[in-house]
Design a protein around this motif. Structure first.
Motif, PDB file in Angstrom:
ATOM      1  N   VAL A 162       0.827  -1.209   0.000  1.00  0.00           N
ATOM      2  CA  VAL A 162       0.000   0.000   0.000  1.00  0.00           C
ATOM      3  C   VAL A 162       0.862   1.260   0.000  1.00  0.00           C
ATOM      4  O   VAL A 162       0.674   2.165  -0.830  1.00  0.00           O
ATOM      5  CB  VAL A 162      -0.974  -0.004   1.200  1.00  0.00           C
ATOM      6  CG1 VAL A 162      -1.734   1.318   1.273  1.00  0.00           C
ATOM      7  CG2 VAL A 162      -1.950  -1.171   1.080  1.00  0.00           C
ATOM      8  N   VAL A 173      -6.420   3.859   2.380  1.00  0.00           N
ATOM      9  CA  VAL A 173      -6.595   2.469   1.945  1.00  0.00           C
ATOM     10  C   VAL A 173      -6.582   1.568   3.173  1.00  0.00           C
ATOM     11  O   VAL A 173      -5.607   1.547   3.922  1.00  0.00           O
ATOM     12  CB  VAL A 173      -5.486   2.053   0.956  1.00  0.00           C
ATOM     13  CG1 VAL A 173      -5.628   0.568   0.604  1.00  0.00           C
ATOM     14  CG2 VAL A 173      -5.558   2.903  -0.302  1.00  0.00           C
ATOM     15  N   LEU A 184      -8.450  -5.348   0.515  1.00  0.00           N
ATOM     16  CA  LEU A 184      -8.044  -3.953   0.352  1.00  0.00           C
ATOM     17  C   LEU A 184      -9.274  -3.122   0.001  1.00  0.00           C
ATOM     18  O   LEU A 184      -9.999  -3.448  -0.947  1.00  0.00           O
ATOM     19  CB  LEU A 184      -7.008  -3.809  -0.760  1.00  0.00           C
ATOM     20  CG  LEU A 184      -5.702  -4.610  -0.623  1.00  0.00           C
ATOM     21  CD1 LEU A 184      -4.840  -4.394  -1.862  1.00  0.00           C
ATOM     22  CD2 LEU A 184      -4.942  -4.208   0.621  1.00  0.00           C
ATOM     23  N   GLY A 186     -10.744   1.107  -0.390  1.00  0.00           N
ATOM     24  CA  GLY A 186     -10.427   2.518  -0.355  1.00  0.00           C
ATOM     25  C   GLY A 186     -10.231   3.126  -1.719  1.00  0.00           C
ATOM     26  O   GLY A 186     -10.335   2.451  -2.748  1.00  0.00           O
ATOM     27  N   VAL A 188      -8.151   5.133  -4.781  1.00  0.00           N
ATOM     28  CA  VAL A 188      -6.815   5.233  -5.369  1.00  0.00           C
ATOM     29  C   VAL A 188      -6.871   6.194  -6.549  1.00  0.00           C
ATOM     30  O   VAL A 188      -7.905   6.336  -7.199  1.00  0.00           O
ATOM     31  CB  VAL A 188      -6.278   3.862  -5.839  1.00  0.00           C
ATOM     32  CG1 VAL A 188      -6.095   2.921  -4.663  1.00  0.00           C
ATOM     33  CG2 VAL A 188      -7.206   3.232  -6.871  1.00  0.00           C
ATOM     34  N   THR A 212      -9.914  -7.323  -3.684  1.00  0.00           N
ATOM     35  CA  THR A 212      -9.619  -5.902  -3.900  1.00  0.00           C
ATOM     36  C   THR A 212     -10.925  -5.144  -4.098  1.00  0.00           C
ATOM     37  O   THR A 212     -11.670  -5.425  -5.034  1.00  0.00           O
ATOM     38  CB  THR A 212      -8.707  -5.711  -5.119  1.00  0.00           C
ATOM     39  OG1 THR A 212      -9.251  -6.420  -6.236  1.00  0.00           O
ATOM     40  CG2 THR A 212      -7.312  -6.232  -4.836  1.00  0.00           C
ATOM     41  N   LEU A 214     -10.962  -1.698  -4.289  1.00  0.00           N
ATOM     42  CA  LEU A 214     -10.383  -0.382  -4.504  1.00  0.00           C
ATOM     43  C   LEU A 214     -11.078   0.278  -5.690  1.00  0.00           C
ATOM     44  O   LEU A 214     -11.521  -0.406  -6.616  1.00  0.00           O
ATOM     45  CB  LEU A 214      -8.880  -0.493  -4.776  1.00  0.00           C
ATOM     46  CG  LEU A 214      -8.032  -1.156  -3.695  1.00  0.00           C
ATOM     47  CD1 LEU A 214      -6.613  -1.392  -4.206  1.00  0.00           C
ATOM     48  CD2 LEU A 214      -8.008  -0.311  -2.425  1.00  0.00           C
ATOM     49  N   GLU A 225     -14.820   8.009  -0.641  1.00  0.00           N
ATOM     50  CA  GLU A 225     -14.155   6.690  -0.706  1.00  0.00           C
ATOM     51  C   GLU A 225     -15.093   5.652  -1.316  1.00  0.00           C
ATOM     52  O   GLU A 225     -16.282   5.620  -1.029  1.00  0.00           O
ATOM     53  CB  GLU A 225     -13.792   6.257   0.714  1.00  0.00           C
ATOM     54  CG  GLU A 225     -13.163   4.902   0.805  1.00  0.00           C
ATOM     55  CD  GLU A 225     -12.864   4.539   2.241  1.00  0.00           C
ATOM     56  OE1 GLU A 225     -13.122   3.380   2.627  1.00  0.00           O
ATOM     57  OE2 GLU A 225     -12.397   5.424   2.991  1.00  0.00           O
TER      58      GLU A 225
END
Length: 227
Positions: A162, A173, A184, A186, A188, A212, A214, A225
């Motif tokens: 990260v 994250v 994971l 959050g 990016v 993931t 993300l 987010e």
């Protein structure tokens, strides 16, 4: 980047239990039983590995006890020539499989696992550059990496994945680990790095799976987010 992968010397058993070429059949069986192992390296006087003798090498003695090759068809005798020879064998040198399939101490656990799978063996002698025996690695040894605590995995993922890929949003994250499965979550800035993050996390020792969740920031660093 993720920490360096564990290597065979990190998990192998040493010193290894061994036998010599001249070790007799019953002593081989006793040694396997005493140490609860399924195979033994056969070593020369200088410590080099000559071969490996396993439970499978001993079994023909029992299988053909009381019945000789005469009861087999000719094609069976040809196909099982090696087993018939082992049924008559008395020493490790006559019983062993040679040359031995080995690994080096600096080989990765993934390479050792691949060699075991390809050669259908449960244990491998570990040798140095000089060919001398250093230890033995088993399937159980290779699985030790999956005993790594979730907290340790989480710390390494935060520090080496990260923070490395998403330094500007590392605080946003979230990383969670349960039974070796890493999640994971959050925002990016660059979604093209998501697959890279997943690949790097999978390379972390002890990781069983990766989820993931993300997504791209909606309005730059301060945007909402992803859920």
């Amino acid at each position: 980047m993720p920490d360096a992968a564990h290597i065979v010397s990190d998990v192998m058993t040493e010193p290894a239990v061994t036998v010599g070429r001249g070790t007799r059949f019953k002593e081989i069986a006793r040694t396997m039983d005493r140490h609860r192992v399924s195979a033994l390296p056969v070593v020369e006087g200088d410590g080099r590995v000559a071969g490996v003798v396993s439970e499978a090498d001993l079994l023909p003695k029992e299988e053909f006890r009381g019945r000789g090759p005469a009861r087999l068809t000719r094609p069976e005798r040809i196909r099982r020539r090696a087993d018939l020879a082992r049924a008559r064998a008395l020493t490790a040198g006559e019983l062993m499989t040679a040359p031995a399939v080995t690994v080096r101490g600096d080989d990765t656990l993934a390479r050792a696992a691949r060699i075991m799978a390809v050669h259908h063996v449960k244990r491998l002698p570990v040798v140095g550059a000089d060919g001398r025996l250093r230890g033995v690695v088993s399937r159980g040894d290779l699985l030790k990496v999956f005993l790594r605590p979730d907290e340790d995995i989480e710390e390494e993922v935060r520090r080496t994945v990260v923070s490395y890929l998403f330094p500007a949003l590392a605080h946003a994250v979230r990383v969670s680990v349960r039974d070796g499965v890493v999640t994971l979550r959050g925002p990016v800035h660059d979604t093209s790095l998501i697959w890279v993050a997943e690949r790097l996390v999978r390379a972390v020792e002890g990781v069983v799976g990766v989820e993931t969740r993300l997504g791209a920031t909606a309005a730059g660093p301060g945007g909402p987010e992803p859920r």
